[in-house]
Enzyme design. Sequence first.
Site, PDB file in Angstrom:
ATOM      1  N   GLY A 166       0.843  -1.188   0.000  1.00  0.00           N
ATOM      2  CA  GLY A 166       0.000   0.000   0.000  1.00  0.00           C
ATOM      3  C   GLY A 166       0.876   1.235   0.000  1.00  0.00           C
ATOM      4  O   GLY A 166       2.067   1.151   0.282  1.00  0.00           O
ATOM      5  N   HIS A 223       8.167  -8.077  -3.571  1.00  0.00           N
ATOM      6  CA  HIS A 223       6.933  -8.496  -4.251  1.00  0.00           C
ATOM      7  C   HIS A 223       7.113  -9.848  -4.936  1.00  0.00           C
ATOM      8  O   HIS A 223       7.749  -9.912  -5.982  1.00  0.00           O
ATOM      9  CB  HIS A 223       6.524  -7.445  -5.289  1.00  0.00           C
ATOM     10  CG  HIS A 223       5.950  -6.217  -4.689  1.00  0.00           C
ATOM     11  ND1 HIS A 223       4.662  -6.161  -4.207  1.00  0.00           N
ATOM     12  CD2 HIS A 223       6.484  -5.000  -4.451  1.00  0.00           C
ATOM     13  CE1 HIS A 223       4.421  -4.975  -3.714  1.00  0.00           C
ATOM     14  NE2 HIS A 223       5.510  -4.240  -3.843  1.00  0.00           N
ATOM     15  N   ALA A 225     -19.839 -14.137 -25.163  1.00  0.00           N
ATOM     16  CA  ALA A 225     -19.933 -15.481 -25.745  1.00  0.00           C
ATOM     17  C   ALA A 225     -19.835 -16.546 -24.653  1.00  0.00           C
ATOM     18  O   ALA A 225     -20.634 -17.491 -24.614  1.00  0.00           O
ATOM     19  CB  ALA A 225     -18.822 -15.684 -26.774  1.00  0.00           C
ATOM     20  N   GLU A 274       4.799 -11.457  -6.452  1.00  0.00           N
ATOM     21  CA  GLU A 274       3.802 -11.617  -7.521  1.00  0.00           C
ATOM     22  C   GLU A 274       4.254 -11.045  -8.862  1.00  0.00           C
ATOM     23  O   GLU A 274       3.645 -11.322  -9.884  1.00  0.00           O
ATOM     24  CB  GLU A 274       2.472 -10.982  -7.091  1.00  0.00           C
ATOM     25  CG  GLU A 274       2.437  -9.461  -6.979  1.00  0.00           C
ATOM     26  CD  GLU A 274       3.020  -8.917  -5.670  1.00  0.00           C
ATOM     27  OE1 GLU A 274       3.704  -9.666  -4.944  1.00  0.00           O
ATOM     28  OE2 GLU A 274       2.804  -7.727  -5.393  1.00  0.00           O
ATOM     29  N   VAL A 290     -15.522 -12.117 -26.534  1.00  0.00           N
ATOM     30  CA  VAL A 290     -15.340 -13.343 -25.767  1.00  0.00           C
ATOM     31  C   VAL A 290     -16.213 -13.389 -24.500  1.00  0.00           C
ATOM     32  O   VAL A 290     -16.777 -14.431 -24.172  1.00  0.00           O
ATOM     33  CB  VAL A 290     -13.838 -13.590 -25.455  1.00  0.00           C
ATOM     34  CG1 VAL A 290     -13.183 -12.393 -24.849  1.00  0.00           C
ATOM     35  CG2 VAL A 290     -13.637 -14.784 -24.565  1.00  0.00           C
ATOM     36  N   ASP A 291     -16.354 -12.259 -23.809  1.00  0.00           N
ATOM     37  CA  ASP A 291     -17.054 -12.288 -22.520  1.00  0.00           C
ATOM     38  C   ASP A 291     -18.532 -12.667 -22.686  1.00  0.00           C
ATOM     39  O   ASP A 291     -19.031 -13.560 -21.992  1.00  0.00           O
ATOM     40  CB  ASP A 291     -16.959 -10.933 -21.800  1.00  0.00           C
ATOM     41  CG  ASP A 291     -15.523 -10.476 -21.646  1.00  0.00           C
ATOM     42  OD1 ASP A 291     -14.625 -11.326 -21.756  1.00  0.00           O
ATOM     43  OD2 ASP A 291     -15.306  -9.270 -21.443  1.00  0.00           O
ATOM     44  N   CYS A 296       5.261  -6.253   1.837  1.00  0.00           N
ATOM     45  CA  CYS A 296       5.641  -4.836   1.938  1.00  0.00           C
ATOM     46  C   CYS A 296       4.842  -4.128   3.035  1.00  0.00           C
ATOM     47  O   CYS A 296       5.018  -4.449   4.188  1.00  0.00           O
ATOM     48  CB  CYS A 296       5.536  -4.145   0.583  1.00  0.00           C
ATOM     49  SG  CYS A 296       6.631  -4.939  -0.589  1.00  0.00           S
ATOM     50  N   TYR A 297       3.904  -3.229   2.669  1.00  0.00           N
ATOM     51  CA  TYR A 297       3.102  -2.570   3.703  1.00  0.00           C
ATOM     52  C   TYR A 297       2.452  -3.612   4.612  1.00  0.00           C
ATOM     53  O   TYR A 297       2.390  -3.442   5.835  1.00  0.00           O
ATOM     54  CB  TYR A 297       2.032  -1.708   3.029  1.00  0.00           C
ATOM     55  CG  TYR A 297       1.147  -0.946   3.985  1.00  0.00           C
ATOM     56  CD1 TYR A 297       1.604   0.188   4.636  1.00  0.00           C
ATOM     57  CD2 TYR A 297      -0.154  -1.373   4.234  1.00  0.00           C
ATOM     58  CE1 TYR A 297       0.777   0.892   5.508  1.00  0.00           C
ATOM     59  CE2 TYR A 297      -0.994  -0.675   5.104  1.00  0.00           C
ATOM     60  CZ  TYR A 297      -0.522   0.455   5.739  1.00  0.00           C
ATOM     61  OH  TYR A 297      -1.331   1.151   6.606  1.00  0.00           O
ATOM     62  N   LYS A 351      -9.869 -12.238 -17.153  1.00  0.00           N
ATOM     63  CA  LYS A 351      -9.988 -12.517 -18.592  1.00  0.00           C
ATOM     64  C   LYS A 351      -9.376 -13.865 -18.991  1.00  0.00           C
ATOM     65  O   LYS A 351      -9.961 -14.616 -19.767  1.00  0.00           O
ATOM     66  CB  LYS A 351      -9.291 -11.399 -19.369  1.00  0.00           C
ATOM     67  CG  LYS A 351      -9.544 -11.408 -20.842  1.00  0.00           C
ATOM     68  CD  LYS A 351     -10.784 -10.632 -21.135  1.00  0.00           C
ATOM     69  CE  LYS A 351     -11.041 -10.443 -22.594  1.00  0.00           C
ATOM     70  NZ  LYS A 351     -12.254  -9.651 -22.804  1.00  0.00           N
TER      71      LYS A 351
END
Length: 527
Positions: free
Chosen positions: A70, A184, A244, A186, A241-242, A97-98, A383
């Site tokens: 953060g 981090h 569908a 990630e 796509v969404d 981190c934070y 997505k």
Amino acid sequence: MADNLTEATSPATPRSPRAAIVVIDFGSQYSMLIARRIRELNTYCEVVSYNATAAELDHLDIRGFILSGGPNSVYDEGAPHAAEWVFTSGLPILGICYGMQLLAEQLGGKVGPGREREFGPATIAASQNVPLLADLPSELDVWMSHGDRIEELPPGFSSVAVSENSPVAIMADIPRGYYGLQFHPEVVHTPRGKELIANYVHGVCGAEANWTPGNFVQEAISSIRAQVGTGRIICGLSGGVDSAVAATLVHRAIGDRLTCIFVDNGLLRAGEAEDVVNTFERNLQMNLRHIDASKLFMSGLVEVTNPETKRIRIGNTFIEVFEAEAKKIEGAHFLCQGTLYPDVIESASHGAGSARIKSHHNVGGLPERMELELVEPLRFLFKDEVRRIGAELGLSDEILWRQPFPGPGLAVRIIGEVTEEKVSVLQAADSIFLEEVHAAGLYRDLWQSFAVLTDSRTVGVMGDFRTYGNAIVLRAVVAEDAMTADWARLPYELLARVSNRIVNEVQAVNRVAYDITSKPPGTIEWE
Ligand code: XMP
């Protein structure tokens, strides 16, 4: 920050408890990325605001928490803190981190400003083999980010890894399953970060890897059935796509009680309307109403040159056509939408409480006016997960990997007034470009690739004749999301072939240019 992330849950939310990790968000730009990483490990994960209550999460079988980074310092006045129930839950906690500084401060340690801020690449060395580092080497390249430092570890904790500038790169209280990271895990700049996250999720938290497309499909089908009972659902198909994937899921759940509406605005890419009809009506056997409203859309665009006016006119006509058609479907009380998780989080963090309707679905206001209840089977998906689920449902790669296309379609790629003739010219040029991009094997690498019809006419020469034709601009960008984009370094040979073909095959065009503007400062679309 969000104070109602979890209230945004719709009745279509998969309800069955499954192992979940909860990311508590303190305003980090990376919270969503952490969630995506965990989902890539096939464990379910949700992002909630730091002030979410335990009751709001009781639909989840929580196995552990992650406190995100953060922008604040924990000692700042009014800095957000983790709720007491997180600590009394008895579950593992990983602070990043934070989040690590919070763990330190809230559990009785001391945090203060560091002498030097440390951002960027660093190497850490582990001094102890802890479960979080199982099967990882003792030296790891990581992406550091901290301005504060832990002056005093809280009781029960020890430092288990150091970096050159940081005596506490990782802190651990192994019996409680509490860990803090000064870096981090990630981001891609921490190359083994995913394994570290896996150690936490599967090892420390013991969360199963049961978030799979197959399981999701089963649960989504049950919850759609539970939500709609014997009711009927309407769904707007856009070709993207969404919608569908959302429609296909609903079709699996309730079959013919789903009616899809596909509004052809006459501003689609060449062959797109036929593709949608072929896919959904012929192949997937869905109830599809294909409304060719191109004349109506075109009549609303006469003499309109302003991009925003084009958007508004097209949006209004869409609602008018969609609503008129929806009214004909007797007994339909539900509207299916392909809203995704990032939209839910984004709108909740703006305090909206329920998902913003995506502009390209263009049905804003309709649910309230027609008293339709929303069915949003994708509202907890990213997505890439939508694509995996689409593949599980048997949708073709062609649908699943289609590049994004704006709701107002080719109207925002024709500079100046839109006419049927200009639409045909642009469709022809655009389909040559796309065909060649496909043939070069580059389609999936590009976020978007398309042609723009400018309002400039230029002089040319073909054989013995002078020509005075239109200039087409090719646009191709690479991007992670549409917020920023870089122009694609397409091979010269490809550009040469496309230019040649367009000038030879599309009569009205005698010049082709390539757009080399990134976003920012440009936008992806020309209007
Ligand atoms: P820009 O041009 O703003 O586009 O860089 C970012 C992304 O949004 C799409 N886009 C739209 N989508 N309605 C939509 O549904 C619109 O009016 C619209 N304008 C831009 C664009 O294609 C790109 O993916």
